[in-house]
Design an enzyme around this catalytic site. Structure first.
Site, PDB file in Angstrom:
ATOM      1  N   ARG A 176      12.831  -4.658 -29.612  1.00  0.00           N
ATOM      2  CA  ARG A 176      14.207  -4.158 -29.615  1.00  0.00           C
ATOM      3  C   ARG A 176      15.165  -5.080 -30.365  1.00  0.00           C
ATOM      4  O   ARG A 176      16.323  -5.240 -29.983  1.00  0.00           O
ATOM      5  CB  ARG A 176      14.708  -3.917 -28.179  1.00  0.00           C
ATOM      6  CG  ARG A 176      13.878  -2.915 -27.408  1.00  0.00           C
ATOM      7  CD  ARG A 176      13.877  -1.534 -28.067  1.00  0.00           C
ATOM      8  NE  ARG A 176      13.004  -0.609 -27.345  1.00  0.00           N
ATOM      9  CZ  ARG A 176      11.740  -0.384 -27.671  1.00  0.00           C
ATOM     10  NH1 ARG A 176      11.197  -1.001 -28.713  1.00  0.00           N
ATOM     11  NH2 ARG A 176      11.000   0.454 -26.986  1.00  0.00           N
ATOM     12  N   SER A 225      18.480   3.916 -22.488  1.00  0.00           N
ATOM     13  CA  SER A 225      18.078   2.758 -21.683  1.00  0.00           C
ATOM     14  C   SER A 225      19.082   1.624 -21.854  1.00  0.00           C
ATOM     15  O   SER A 225      19.412   1.238 -22.979  1.00  0.00           O
ATOM     16  CB  SER A 225      16.687   2.268 -22.103  1.00  0.00           C
ATOM     17  OG  SER A 225      15.717   3.249 -21.831  1.00  0.00           O
ATOM     18  N   GLU A 296      19.937  -3.901 -23.634  1.00  0.00           N
ATOM     19  CA  GLU A 296      19.725  -3.438 -25.001  1.00  0.00           C
ATOM     20  C   GLU A 296      21.062  -3.146 -25.660  1.00  0.00           C
ATOM     21  O   GLU A 296      21.223  -3.307 -26.866  1.00  0.00           O
ATOM     22  CB  GLU A 296      18.896  -2.141 -25.012  1.00  0.00           C
ATOM     23  CG  GLU A 296      17.430  -2.290 -24.726  1.00  0.00           C
ATOM     24  CD  GLU A 296      16.678  -0.986 -24.968  1.00  0.00           C
ATOM     25  OE1 GLU A 296      17.136  -0.183 -25.815  1.00  0.00           O
ATOM     26  OE2 GLU A 296      15.650  -0.768 -24.316  1.00  0.00           O
TER      27      GLU A 296
END
Length: 312
Positions: A176, A225, A296
């Site tokens: 990520r 998310s 994130e």
């Protein structure tokens, strides 16, 4: 606003509201806002900001950002109109060149038409291809490919008054996250995949879409998310769920009852509510399991030092 290169006398808009430009539907105003349609427009806006000594921020489809209630200082360059692409086949591979604002859903459809595997990991991913490279977006499932690093050949980055081509092998890809293409802004992405059709692709995509619908709050305002999965191998959503936080609310920000790694705007939430809920989740999981969840989501705008340090 006409921001095309044949009308460069049009300056960026002042005090432009950004709550409609991110998937959480929160946040204040940009001091200045500009939407380029091509690289010449980007060069123009960068020169304009430099002349006024303003910081510059880039905003794609806003699916992975939390914009401060106090807005964003300087110039925000919205990349949504940079949305053209082309495809062709070469040496047994499907090749795609897409400007940064092309959605992941559009790229998924291209791969789907040819029944190619990248459609599987792209299915349901929000946002655009530029953000996909920046975040090395992907899925947690054991499939191939599963992240942007697996399909990207090169990126074009606008750096000052130049366009730089950076090969995928020279980008540092992590979970990520990507680096090595900075500074600048990703303008175009080159992708490819072998022409090896999967006969059962349509069925697999239907199963993925059904699972997402059943397990994620797709009809609610969220950023997808919120937290990365920890390196321990645990799933963030499972940890949050075991802490009994599904349905927990601060203001109008709520931990989804469908998926604990989603925070949804119940209507009228403020960015501060979401930030405080992120912190509460982090503190609760850390206290119970000794694991500090890393978001994130990227913070944009005027956040105080406490908000900034909570993300370190």
């Amino acid at each position: 606003m006409d921001t095309s290169s044949d009308n460069q006398t049009q300056e960026p808009l002042r005090n432009y509201p950004l709550c409609g430009w991110n998937s959480w539907k929160v946040g204040g105003d940009a001091d200045f806002f500009y939407q380029p349609k091509n690289k010449e427009d980007i060069f123009y806006s960068l020169k304009w900001a430099k002349k006024k000594n303003l910081p510059v921020h880039f905003l794609g489809k806003g699916t992975n950002v939390l914009i401060s209630d106090r807005g964003i200082n300087g110039l925000v360059i919205g990349l949504q109109k940079l949305n053209t692409y082309r495809e062709w086949q070469k040496k047994g591979r499907l090749c795609i060149r897409a400007l940064t604002g092309v959605s992941k859903a559009q790229v998924m459809q291209i791969f789907l038409r040819h029944k190619l595997a990248p459609a599987l990991f792209l299915c349901g991913l929000p946002g655009d291809v530029g953000g996909g490279v920046v975040m090395n977006a992907g899925v947690g499932q054991d499939i191939s490919p599963k992240e942007f690093k697996d399909i990207v050949d090169w990126v074009k980055v606008i750096r000052g008054d130049k366009v730089i081509v950076i090969q995928s092998k020279d980008i540092k890809w992590k979970y990520r996250f990507s680096s090595g293409w900075e500074p600048g802004v990703i303008y175009e992405v080159g992708m490819s995949w072998p022409m090896e059709p999967l006969p059962d692709l349509s069925l697999r995509l239907k199963n993925i879409a059904l699972k997402r619908t059943q397990s994620q709050p797709l009809q609610s305002a969220s950023c997808g998310s919120v937290f990365k999965n920890p390196l321990t191998g645990e799933k963030s959503g499972a940890l949050i769920d075991r802490c009994g936080l599904k349905g927990y609310r601060i203001g109008q920000a709520c931990v989804s009852k469908k998926h604990a790694n989603f925070i949804v705007n119940m209507g009228g939430a403020r960015a501060g509510d979401i930030h405080n809920l992120i912190q509460h989740i982090q503190q609760t999981v850390k206290s119970k399991y000794g694991i500090l969840l890393e978001p994130e989501v990227r913070y944009m705008g005027r956040w105080d030092a406490m908000a900034d340090t909570s993300l370190v």
